[in-house]
Design an enzyme around this catalytic site. Structure first.
Site, PDB file in Angstrom:
ATOM      1  N   HIS A 820      44.142 -10.429  12.031  1.00 18.71           N
ATOM      2  CA  HIS A 820      44.275  -8.982  11.853  1.00 18.71           C
ATOM      3  C   HIS A 820      45.776  -8.706  11.759  1.00 18.71           C
ATOM      4  O   HIS A 820      46.445  -8.571  12.784  1.00 18.71           O
ATOM      5  CB  HIS A 820      43.700  -8.220  13.050  1.00 18.71           C
ATOM      6  CG  HIS A 820      42.217  -8.311  13.170  1.00 18.71           C
ATOM      7  ND1 HIS A 820      41.364  -7.884  12.187  1.00 18.71           N
ATOM      8  CD2 HIS A 820      41.435  -8.785  14.184  1.00 18.71           C
ATOM      9  CE1 HIS A 820      40.106  -8.076  12.578  1.00 18.71           C
ATOM     10  NE2 HIS A 820      40.127  -8.629  13.786  1.00 18.71           N
ATOM     11  N   CYS A 822      47.348  -6.158  10.989  1.00 19.72           N
ATOM     12  CA  CYS A 822      47.758  -4.847  11.510  1.00 19.72           C
ATOM     13  C   CYS A 822      48.114  -4.916  12.982  1.00 19.72           C
ATOM     14  O   CYS A 822      48.965  -4.173  13.463  1.00 19.72           O
ATOM     15  CB  CYS A 822      46.620  -3.830  11.358  1.00 19.72           C
ATOM     16  SG  CYS A 822      45.900  -3.845   9.741  1.00 19.72           S
TER      17      CYS A 822
END
Length: 854
Positions: A820, A822
């Site tokens: 991920h 982010c």
């Protein structure tokens, strides 16, 4: 008459005052209230003035002036052997002590060597120690000392006797000066000896950065004297005595404006190469720094200009003097949120003094004060909320734009004007100070600007990028909070629902169009909205933006805008850098968007994967590109122009170039451009080749991309125009803020990584993982970072600030690791062996582009 009585009283008080400060000159004096008596404790001039009044009231004993009170050291020495022989036999240290103690009210290089020679003969240095103690502890004495002689004339060859007569006159005036000083309760507020004399007329003719002190002479004197330990102690003790009086003079008596030669005192003291030795750190240097920090702005500027002519070694010595005091104070105190380093007088004063040396370092470096970008013709529109803020009694902060350092203004130079300082900027950063600085408090003092609270953000050169970034973070957060609060109040007043956040709703496959339309509307209607906290939402996708969605938004926008197929930027395979495409079809709005994106990334603390040459950041900070910027922006052209400048043959005959140049447009078609009117008819010659190179560079870096860059800068300033960004950061640091650092310390990353889903620091696979990662080459490590975080760079402060998480993603499997980006999360299955882990991880990071990233 009353007037007569007053005059008599004044005369008596003056005599008591001189007796207390200078003594009668008789070494055998037994009067306990005379400075010549054995065991007399010296007092400062103010205390002496008070005591003189008391002695007058009780009609205390007054000594008769000793014969030594007239004439100079050398003339009196001859007569004293005859006239004072009885005293000499009675006094253990001989006649010289009284002579030097009383007569010498200021020093010259010759006088020092004369006394030194006599002391050497007697093998008794106490007279010289007393003279140094006397002159170096007196502001008047020091200001008069080591004056430069007149320019080379026949007068220099005058006899020594002639010089001595001049000195006699000076000393007569010095006596008168002391009386006035006593009366005015300030040693330095009076007229100085020699003022208005021919010597001082020379001083009037000095250039703005010159002083009337002979600096070379001072250096030679220190070199001769500091090797003697006892004499060295005299300098130290004199400085302890001198500094509080000087501080008082500058704070209350406005001495510098009356006599600019007062600055000599600081020049002389700062030449002492022992100032940073441990003995000075406890009392002498902190007190001197406090006095020096009280200098008015004009005096600080004059010092900076003077020191800018010093060598790099001398600048470094002065810088280290103040740095050592700061470090010593920081290490020897326990600073925390209750005991702030901002409240430590010595640290604050030495930081203010360090600022003068910093600007001397800038002025003495490689300066380019021209080549400034023109300001935008139309100012960035103010927020429509301004009226509401006025209504609420809350004027918009920094309405005139970001603050500028007053010393910078006084000197007419900016840090960004300096290409290469005398010593590197990094040497002015004090790491121990950065560690104890409570940045939230310091930021508050910076914004409120009160007299009694000092903020280290006003001296950004001493702070590292991490600390400054934290200051910027607080500024951004408070601004976001302020915009949010204003919005809520606005909706209450007007009864309409306004959004307290900067919300962007975009479609993944139309991200540029959607972002551009939305941000353009905001920029036109209410640019203050750009200063709200960013909230990004991808249409058709669930997810709350806790920072991760914004980060992905930035990544996608940057990836698309810098795609060479779009044609907004050209990409140089050799330098791996982007540059504005001069013949781009895109409208200015697109460039404004990327400027806004860069500003928003800084504002929302996101790192972008953008690769510009340094000249872009210099241009953002207000400097135009010049020939020397071509080295990293266009190294091939830079090399060609460099060869042109260094060519030893005839440029005109051998190269046959003119002031008309050609460059290719987007489709490879050549376009001609005249650097001068009718450039094709003006040949480049050995005489005008520098002009050709300067104009060619100006065209490539400024004129050819003027439209695109102005739109880009405008977008950037829409977000950052009220921020202290320009005030705090140099162009290299701006790049660091936007793009992160290329220095990757994976050991620091390992230290700060957290674990989830059943893994911990001691798990077998975690140990295997770090061993594997540390064994990777530089390029593979960058690929890993890109795979896990979306950028191959470290944030400001290094990889230790990244906050990466490694989470368990099921048992052993053939699936690749995923991430991920982010949230900087690596999802790692529990592979059965270290070899399998290595093979799966390498495959994931190598082929991750376009898939495998969530």
């Amino acid at each position: 008459s009353t007037i007569g009585k007053r005059a008599a009283a004044k005369h008596l008080i003056e005599r008591y005052y001189h007796q207390l400060t200078e003594g009668c000159g008789n070494e055998c004096c037994s009067n306990s209230w005379c400075a010549s008596s054995v065991g007399f404790t010296r007092m400062d001039n103010n205390a002496a003035a008070v005591k003189a009044l008391e002695l007058y009231k009780v009609n205390a004993k007054l000594c008769d002036p000793h014969p030594s009170k007239k004439g100079t050291a050398s003339t009196y020495l001859e007569s004293s052997t005859h006239s004072n022989s009885s005293c000499r036999e009675g006094c253990s240290t001989g006649f010289t002590r009284s002579v030097f103690r009383v007569d010498v009210s200021y020093l010259t290089e010759e006088k020092v060597y004369e006394i030194l020679g006599m002391c050497g003969e007697k093998e008794d240095y106490s007279p010289l120690i007393r003279v140094i103690g006397r002159v170096f502890s007196s502001a008047e004495g020091l200001v008069q000392s080591f004056r430069r002689s007149k320019p080379h004339t026949k007068e220099e060859l005058k006899s020594l006797q002639g010089k001595d007569e001049d000195k006699d006159e000076d000393e007569k005036e010095a006596a008168a000066c002391s009386a006035t000083a006593m009366e005015e309760d300030s040693p330095s507020s009076s007229t100085r000896p020699g003022e208005g004399s021919s010597g001082d007329n020379d001083v009037q003719k000095l250039a703005p950065d010159e002083v009337s002190v002979d600096i070379d002479a001072v250096r030679r004197v220190y070199e001769r004297l500091l090797s003697n330990e006892k004499i060295e102690a005299a300098f130290l003790n004199a400085l302890v005595y001198l500094s509080p009086n000087v501080e008082c003079d500058l704070t209350y008596h406005n001495v510098y404006s009356r006599d600019p030669n007062y600055l000599n005192l600081f020049v002389i003291v700062m030449e002492n190469s022992n100032l940073h030795s441990p003995e000075y750190l406890e009392i002498a240097l902190p007190q001197f720094c406090k006095a020096m920090s009280k200098l008015p702005l004009a005096a600080q500027a004059k010092l900076a200009r003077l020191w800018s002519h010093y060598s790099a070694e001398q600048i470094r010595r002065m810088m280290e003097t103040f740095q050592q005091l700061i470090t010593y104070k920081v290490i020897s105190n326990e600073f925390n949120s209750r005991n702030l380093v901002n409240d430590d007088d010595a640290v604050v004063a030495s930081t203010k003094c360090l600022k003068i040396v910093y600007y001397a370092n800038v002025l003495g470096g490689d300066l380019d004060v021209e080549h400034n970008e023109e300001e935008d013709e139309e100012p960035i529109p103010e927020s429509s909320e301004l009226t509401l803020q006025e209504l609420l009694g809350e004027e918009r902060r920094n309405k005139k734009g970001p603050r500028v350092d007053p010393l910078e203004t006084e000197l007419g130079v900016r840090t960004n004007d300096c290409r290469r300082p005398l010593i590197p900027f990094e040497e002015f950063i004090n790491e121990p100070l950065n560690e104890v600085l409570e940045m939230d408090k310091d930021y508050t003092f910076f914004k409120v600007e009160t007299e009694n609270k000092f903020s280290f953000m006003t001296c950004p050169f001493i702070l590292n990028a991490v600390t400054k970034n934290l200051g910027l973070y607080y500024d951004n957060r408070i601004r976001m909070y302020s915009e949010r609060r204003i919005t809520v109040l606005y909706s209450l007043v007007q009864g309409q629902q306004l959004n307290p956040y900067l919300r962007l709703k975009v479609r993944r496959d139309h991200i540029i169009d959607d972002a551009l339309v939305r941000l353009e509307m905001i920029a036109m209607e209410n640019p203050a909205d750009l200063k709200k906290q960013l909230y990004v939402e991808f249409e058709g996708e669930q997810g709350v933006d806790e920072g991760g969605v914004s980060k992905e938004f930035f990544q996608l926008v940057v990836e698309e805008i810098f795609n060479p197929d779009i044609g907004m930027f050209t990409y140089d395979e050799y330098t791996k850098l982007f540059w504005f495409n001069p013949s781009s079809f895109e409208n200015e709005g697109q460039y404004t968007l990327i400027g806004i994106v860069l500003g928003l990334a800084i504002y929302n603390n996101c790192i972008l994967d953008v690769h510009f040459p340094m000249v872009v950041y210099r241009k953002l900070m207000g400097k135009k590109g010049t020939f020397r910027d071509l080295a990293d922006a266009n190294p091939v052209l830079n090399q060609s122009l460099k060869e042109l400048l260094e060519y030893e043959g005839s440029v005109e005959e051998d190269m046959m170039i003119t002031f008309q140049i050609s460059h290719n447009d987007l489709f490879g078609n050549p376009l001609m451009y005249d650097l001068r009117e009718n450039g094709d008819k003006i040949p480049v010659t050995n005489d005008n080749r520098r002009e050709f190179v300067a104009q060619y560079s100006d065209y490539i870096l400024n004129k050819s991309v003027e439209k695109q860059f102005k739109a880009f800068r405008r977008g950037f300033h829409m977000v950052t125009n009220e921020s202290p960004l320009k005030y705090l950061f140099r162009p290299e640091e701006i790049e660091l803020l936007i793009c992160g650092s290329r220095n990757l310390d994976f050991l620091a990353l390992e230290e700060t990584t957290e674990y989830d889903g059943g893994y911990n620091r001691d798990s077998r696979i975690i140990k295997d993982f770090w061993e594997t990662l540390h064994s990777f080459g530089e390029e593979q490590k960058r690929l890993f970072l890109q795979f896990t975080t979306g950028t191959d760079r470290a944030p400001v402060g290094g990889l230790g600030k990244l906050k990466m998480i490694i989470a368990k993603n099921g048992p052993d499997t053939d699936r690749l690791p995923t991430s991920h980006t982010c949230f900087n999360v690596l999802l790692l299955p529990e592979y059965s062996s270290k070899d399998k882990l290595r093979e799966r991880l390498l495959k994931a990071i190598t082929y991750a582009k376009g898939f495998g990233m969530l």
